[in-house]
Design an enzyme around this catalytic site. Structure first.
Site, short mmCIF file in Angstrom:
data_model
loop_
_atom_site.label_atom_id
_atom_site.label_comp_id
_atom_site.label_asym_id
_atom_site.label_seq_id
_atom_site.Cartn_x
_atom_site.Cartn_y
_atom_site.Cartn_z
CB THR A 157 -11.87 11.86 -2.92
OG1 THR A 157 -13.05 11.13 -3.25
CG2 THR A 157 -10.66 11.19 -3.50
N GLY A 158 -13.65 12.73 -0.05
CA GLY A 158 -14.45 13.78 0.57
C GLY A 158 -15.84 13.95 -0.01
CB THR A 207 -19.54 11.56 3.08
OG1 THR A 207 -19.44 10.30 2.43
CG2 THR A 207 -20.69 11.56 4.04
CD GLU A 210 15.26 -0.57 -0.39
OE1 GLU A 210 15.02 0.54 -0.94
OE2 GLU A 210 14.61 -1.60 -0.62
P1 ADP Z 1 -15.85 9.63 0.84
O1 ADP Z 1 -17.28 9.88 1.14
O2 ADP Z 1 -15.40 10.23 -0.45
O3 ADP Z 1 -15.41 8.21 0.98
P2 ADP Z 1 -15.50 11.14 3.23
O4 ADP Z 1 -16.19 12.40 2.88
O5 ADP Z 1 -16.26 10.18 4.05
O6 ADP Z 1 -14.96 10.42 1.93
O7 ADP Z 1 -14.12 11.51 3.91
C1 ADP Z 1 -13.75 10.98 5.15
C2 ADP Z 1 -13.04 12.01 6.00
O8 ADP Z 1 -11.84 12.41 5.38
C3 ADP Z 1 -13.84 13.28 6.16
O9 ADP Z 1 -14.69 13.19 7.24
C4 ADP Z 1 -12.75 14.31 6.38
O10 ADP Z 1 -12.34 14.32 7.73
C5 ADP Z 1 -11.61 13.79 5.56
N1 ADP Z 1 -11.58 14.42 4.23
C6 ADP Z 1 -11.78 13.83 3.05
N2 ADP Z 1 -11.66 14.70 2.05
C7 ADP Z 1 -11.39 15.89 2.60
C8 ADP Z 1 -11.17 17.21 2.06
N3 ADP Z 1 -11.21 17.43 0.76
N4 ADP Z 1 -10.92 18.20 2.94
C9 ADP Z 1 -10.88 17.97 4.25
N5 ADP Z 1 -11.08 16.77 4.81
C10 ADP Z 1 -11.33 15.73 4.01
ZN ZN Z 2 13.84 -2.54 -4.80
#
Ligand code: ADP
Ligand code: ZN
Length: 617
Positions: free
Chosen positions: A216-217, A219, A436
């Site tokens: 979800t972003g 990091t 389907e």
């Molecule tokens: P988490 O730490 O929550 O598991 P990450 O931050 O590592 O997730 O996300 C992995 C990649 O996914 C990021 O490097 C980015 O490229 C993409 N990503 C995830 N969330 C976003 C967001 N909200 N906006 C843009 N890119 C995102």
């Molecule tokens: Zn079905």
């Protein structure tokens, strides 16, 4: 360790052992005696010994070469000559024989004692091997440190942490999680100008906990905070501590905090905080978690102890906040929680925009449509989707990514790889086509159900033989009873179509039936959507996962009510079944033409479906 490094290590050990063996043997010369003591005395008495060196444990010397044949076996003489390079050299064990010296004197043999150089022998047999092993050990430790990666060595523990002077990530790179971003804006402000806050006596945040599912972003957001504030970013991962030796993790945390304080203002990011911050003492694993506890204690100590005047912000990330040790969440620690949800339709579109900035996208691509087809995708999935689409476009030699490439990528990500090679037999294919088509037709004839985007009978992944993809027109947080019951009808559509056409049912509907039953159960038990049972809810509130133990949810109703619930579920399912049957029987000719089209094409998209609808009406 990487395989290459492992090889080198094995070779080093082999070389060290060989070196030791050679050293030992050259040091003490040939250990093997070529004469027994009695042979030596015999030779001495017969005047065949030329000179002798008396060592502490051995006697070495040379024999008179002539006239030995009668006394010693030929092979032995040869061997002595070889060893003495022409001369007859012998070695024998020195036996405790007090008469030996006088015997040698009377035989007029020249003899010397051997001064054993104690120093050099101690040096060679003890000091050198120890040095050798020490060197090897240092090398290995260093190799291990390298294998763990990282850009900076922390203190004496040989542990590594990732440090970015500048992450280069900005808030512009983070989309679709605006609320979380706004909350962290304050942290950025603080890091940019800690004095401003202190002057006003504001409460300075110390720890922020980012809560959200993987991808979800979290990091990304933490990096963006560092990037926006232009401060260094220290990061480590909680699960790294779990396998390490006792004490190393705690030392690591200590070193990290002291480094961070020297670099303030800065951010410490701890990913997978739950791995090391699990509630203590009730781990199901017997023994063996001392390391994690020590590390956790150290972390708590450091968080309490560090100078609040130093602008160090600790950002933790987890997707299981409920299993965290409550001590971590107390005031002054991770007392601020920021939730990152799965992005909604608009959010997904924004994230797609971020990730398509760097790639060539064709004019036919409508990112809002792509967002519409990817409900449930998180940021990481969407990043992956753009990448897959770009790869597909490149694979077929296109200059820019088209809508078709996005479609391909969505299919690929949703259902696993297309497995065209898996051959369905014609009968199976027929059943799946009707199944389907049944889902799709019911969805089309229920105004409150999501629109059908695509129907496919290409087998995907392990379980799904086909699928009907529905596209919600918007993201929903609330659903009405009518919408839920339409959804129920769609779920039953596949099985009922099989019944009508073949008079028989297959095992393919198991998942549908499971989901249908769950849906009805929720409608009745949680949402109060049953007339006879009324507004009551029957689900015991789920016990929180506090202390890592799921308490079994207790039934808070009588046996009688339980029976009533079962009856009610049956009734709902039967009614839905009748409704669906009626619809499909009425529209049987459309059902058949859709199934026929599916058998021919395997995939029917929205456009083809519309065309067919027009034709049959
Ligand atoms: P988490 O730490 O929550 O598991 P990450 O931050 O590592 O997730 O996300 C992995 C990649 O996914 C990021 O490097 C980015 O490229 C993409 N990503 C995830 N969330 C976003 C967001 N909200 N906006 C843009 N890119 C995102
Ligand atoms: Zn079905």
């Amino acid at each position: 360790m990487e395989p290459k490094k492992k090889n080198i290590t094995i070779w080093l050990i082999v070389i060290a052992v060989v070196a030791l063996v050679i050293l030992q043997s050259t040091l003490s010369g040939p250990h093997t005696e070529n004469l027994t003591y009695s042979e030596f005395i015999d030779l001495l008495n017969k005047g065949k010994v030329q000179n002798v060196v008396l060592g502490k444990e051995t006697i070495t010397g040379t024999l008179v070469s002539k006239g030995l044949e009668g006394i010693l076996p030929k092979a032995k003489i040869e061997q002595m000559k070889r060893y003495g390079k022409g001369q007859c050299r012998f070695v024998t064990a020195r036996v405790d024989d007090p008469g030996l010296v006088s015997q040698l004197e009377s035989a007029k043999v020249q003899f010397n004692g051997k001064v054993e150089n104690a120093w050099s022998s101690v040096l060679l047999t003890w000091v050198v091997p120890i040095l050798l092993f020490y060197g090897l050990w240092v090398f290995l430790m260093r190799g291990m440190g390298k294998a763990q990666g990282g850009l900076m060595s922390v203190g004496k523990s040989h542990a590594k942490v990732y440090v970015h002077r500048s992450t280069g990530v900005k808030f512009d790179d983070v989309a679709g999680i605006d609320e979380a971003r706004d909350e962290l804006m304050e942290v950025v402000d603080f890091l940019r100008d800690p004095w401003k806050y202190r002057r006003l006596g504001g409460k300075i945040p110390k720890g922020v906990l980012l809560v959200g599912e993987p991808g979800t972003g979290k990091t990304l957001l933490a990096k963006a905070v560092a990037g926006e504030a232009s401060v260094p970013f220290f990061s480590l991962c909680g699960s790294d501590f779990v396998e390490m030796f006792v004490g190393v993790g705690a030392a690591r945390v200590r070193d990290l905090f002291s480094q961070a304080q020297d670099n303030a203002p800065c951010i410490i990011f701890i990913d997978e905080l739950d791995a090391l911050g699990k509630a203590r003492g009730i781990s199901p694993v017997v023994g063996g978690h001392d390391e994690r506890e020590q590390t956790l204690n150290q972390l708590l100590t450091e968080m309490d102890g560090f100078d609040t005047q130093k602008a160090v912000i600790i950002i933790g990330a987890t997707n299981q906040p409920e299993i965290l040790d409550p001590a971590l969440l107390r005031p002054g620690r991770f007392d601020r929680k920021v939730a990152l949800d799965r992005p909604d339709l608009k959010g997904r579109e924004k994230i797609l925009k971020v990730h398509t900035r760097q790639v060539m996208v064709g004019p036919d691509v409508d990112l809002s449509l792509v967002a519409g087809r990817t409900p449930g995708f998180v940021g990481a999935d969407l990043a992956n989707l753009v990448n897959e689409a770009a790869l597909q476009a490149a694979r077929i030699g296109k200059e820019e990514i088209g809508m078709a490439d996005f479609d391909y990528a969505i299919d690929r990500l949703i259902g696993g790889l297309e497995r065209k090679s898996r051959i369905m037999n014609p009968k199976e294919k027929e059943i799946v086509a009707y199944h389907e088509a049944g889902h799709a037709l019911v969805a089309e004839s229920r105004p409150r159900a999501d629109h059908v985007a695509k129907i496919s009978i290409i087998p995907r992944g392990i379980a799904a033989l086909g699928y009907t993809q529905q596209q919600p027109t918007e993201d929903r947080y609330l659903m009405t009873k009518g919408e839920l019951s339409d959804r129920l009808d769609v779920l039953l559509g596949g099985r009922v179509a099989e019944e009508i056409i073949f008079g028989d049912v297959s095992t393919g509907a198991q998942d549908d039936l499971q989901r249908a039953t769950d849906l009805v159960r929720h409608m009745i038990m949680s949402y109060g959507m049953s007339e006879s049972l009324g507004l009551a809810t029957f689900e015991a509130p789920r016990q929180s996962l506090y202390l890592n133990v799921w308490a079994p949810s207790q039934k808070e109703y009588s046996e009688e009510t339980a029976r009533a619930i079962d009856t009610e579920i049956r009734k709902h399912l039967d009614e839905a079944h009748a409704r669906v049957r009626k619809t499909l029987v009425e529209k049987r000719s459309f059902l058949e033409s859709l199934a026929t089209l599916l058998k021919a094409k395997e995939v029917v998209d929205r456009k083809a479906l519309d065309a067919l609808l027009v034709q049959t009406q």
